[in-house]
Design an enzyme around this catalytic site. Structure first.
Site, short mmCIF file in Angstrom:
data_model
loop_
_atom_site.label_atom_id
_atom_site.label_comp_id
_atom_site.label_asym_id
_atom_site.label_seq_id
_atom_site.Cartn_x
_atom_site.Cartn_y
_atom_site.Cartn_z
N TYR A 53 0.95 -1.21 0.15
CA TYR A 53 0.08 0.17 0.01
C TYR A 53 0.99 1.41 0.01
CZ TYR A 53 -3.97 -2.89 1.24
OH TYR A 53 -4.97 -3.90 1.26
N ASN A 143 -7.79 -12.83 -0.77
CA ASN A 143 -8.07 -13.24 -2.31
C ASN A 143 -7.84 -14.53 -2.47
OD1 ASN A 143 -8.50 -10.17 -2.94
ND2 ASN A 143 -6.50 -9.85 -2.51
N PRO A 197 -17.10 -3.19 1.72
CA PRO A 197 -18.28 -3.21 1.98
C PRO A 197 -19.03 -2.37 1.09
CG PRO A 197 -16.95 -2.28 3.73
CD PRO A 197 -15.88 -2.70 2.64
N LEU A 198 -18.46 -1.39 0.71
CA LEU A 198 -19.29 -0.13 -0.22
C LEU A 198 -19.24 -0.22 -1.49
CD1 LEU A 198 -18.48 3.06 1.92
CD2 LEU A 198 -19.96 1.37 2.50
N GLY A 200 -16.67 -0.45 -3.44
CA GLY A 200 -15.60 0.71 -4.19
C GLY A 200 -16.28 2.16 -4.14
N GLY A 201 -17.16 2.17 -3.21
CA GLY A 201 -17.76 3.56 -3.22
C GLY A 201 -19.16 3.56 -3.93
N LEU A 202 -19.44 2.55 -4.69
CA LEU A 202 -20.69 2.54 -5.44
C LEU A 202 -22.02 2.67 -4.76
CD1 LEU A 202 -22.03 2.32 -8.22
CD2 LEU A 202 -22.07 -0.28 -7.83
N LEU A 203 -21.80 2.14 -3.40
CA LEU A 203 -23.10 1.98 -2.67
C LEU A 203 -23.29 3.01 -1.80
CD1 LEU A 203 -22.68 -1.92 -1.51
CD2 LEU A 203 -24.34 -0.81 -3.43
N GLY A 205 -23.76 6.17 -3.34
CA GLY A 205 -24.80 6.57 -4.11
C GLY A 205 -24.36 7.63 -5.02
#
Length: 312
Positions: A53, A143, A197-198, A200-203, A205
């Site tokens: 990272y 993974n 859990p989101l 990649g930010g899609l959830l 909105g």
């Protein structure tokens, strides 16, 4: 029964984890410190990083922040994403990781991904040496497919070792883990520490706006990972459901992951405190079974492992 992991002083691992992937990258040192403190205030004791990272900045910043409270924190890092899972590469990367963290010992060390070119026995013998020397407490895998975990667990048992933690992707729009990975974790007593859990930010909105900024807009890998129409519809539906309840969709997305019967520990993350706060609200949100079922129905359930849809 899933193992209960603790920090060096015996503090139980928190229900949620915080991922420091953005420390030293999109998150400045100041933002990183603010998020770290907010996580502590929310009761989070589990912090996750990796050799890979932000070219080492993530481990370095986390090490500085964690130092005053080290004994009551669970610190995890990962090695072997690049260069393979051979003994020499793992030792080299882990030495560097510990130097960056300024820690002789980490609580969880993950193999960052499966390496088909290296015998799993060689990898686990190396991890066994780390554990015997007091450099790690628990072995994790990241993974991995379910069959790869079982293969590793079988090899580990011959060395009197156990696989304690698994880090798979899991969210409302990435539910493949429900087919074999999460049931396997429950059966083998492995703690699933799930990432993204989101979605990649899609959830959150935010990508419903044409000029939205974030990884799905700037990173080709993330864009391809979530470039499916039904996933975007699920995000819109979750946003509307959350708005009707005056809750942020990120809060619902994170709690939904944690409520699975396998008791996953979702890894929360963000680039600054303002972005993190809706996810941290998940640590205080009590989701009942009715709401859980309602959210679950917003997305497509994966087929069973046998692909007998009549058994789904």
């Amino acid at each position: 029964m899933t193992q209960t992991l603790t920090s060096p002083d015996g503090t139980p691992i928190s229900r949620f984890a915080f991922g420091t992937m953005q420390f030293g990258g999109t998150a400045s040192e100041r933002d990183s410190a603010e998020m770290f403190d907010a996580c502590l205030d929310a009761g989070i004791t589990h912090f996750d990083t990796a050799y890979l990272y932000t070219d080492g900045a993530s481990e370095t910043i986390l090490g500085k922040l964690a130092a005053p409270l080290r004994e009551r924190l669970v610190i995890a890092t990962k090695v072997g994403y690049r260069g393979g899972a051979g003994a020499e590469n793992l030792r080299s990367q882990f030495d560097v990781s510990r130097q960056r963290l300024n820690m002789d010992h980490v609580d969880i060390l993950y193999l960052h991904r499966f390496d088909a070119d290296t015998p799993i026995e060689e990898t686990l013998e190396t991890f066994a040496q780390f554990k015997a020397s007091g450099q790690i407490s628990h072995i994790g895998l990241s993974n991995f497919a379910a069959w790869q975990v079982v293969k590793a667990a079988w090899a580990a048992s011959k060395l009197n070792l156990t696989i304690s933690v698994l880090q798979p992707m899991y969210s409302l729009v990435k539910r493949q883990a429900e087919v074999e990975i999460l049931p396997m974790c429950s059966d083998l007593g492995i703690l699933p520490v799930t990432y993204s859990p989101l979605g990649g930010g899609l959830l959150t909105g935010k990508y419903s706006a044409k000029d939205a900024q974030g990884r799905l807009a700037t990173d080709e890998r993330y864009a391809a990972r979530y470039d499916v129409d039904w996933m975007h519809k699920t995000a819109v539906d979750l946003y509307e459901l959350a708005a009707a309840r005056d809750v942020h969709p990120a809060t619902l997305a994170a709690v939904w992951v944690a409520k699975h019967s396998a008791a996953p520990s979702p890894i929360l993350s963000a680039r600054n405190l303002a972005q993190l706060e809706p996810s941290l609200a998940a640590t205080r949100f009590d989701m009942d079974d009715v709401l859980y079922a309602e959210i679950t129905a917003l997305s497509q359930a994966p087929a069973p492992a046998t692909d007998r849809l009549d058994e789904a």
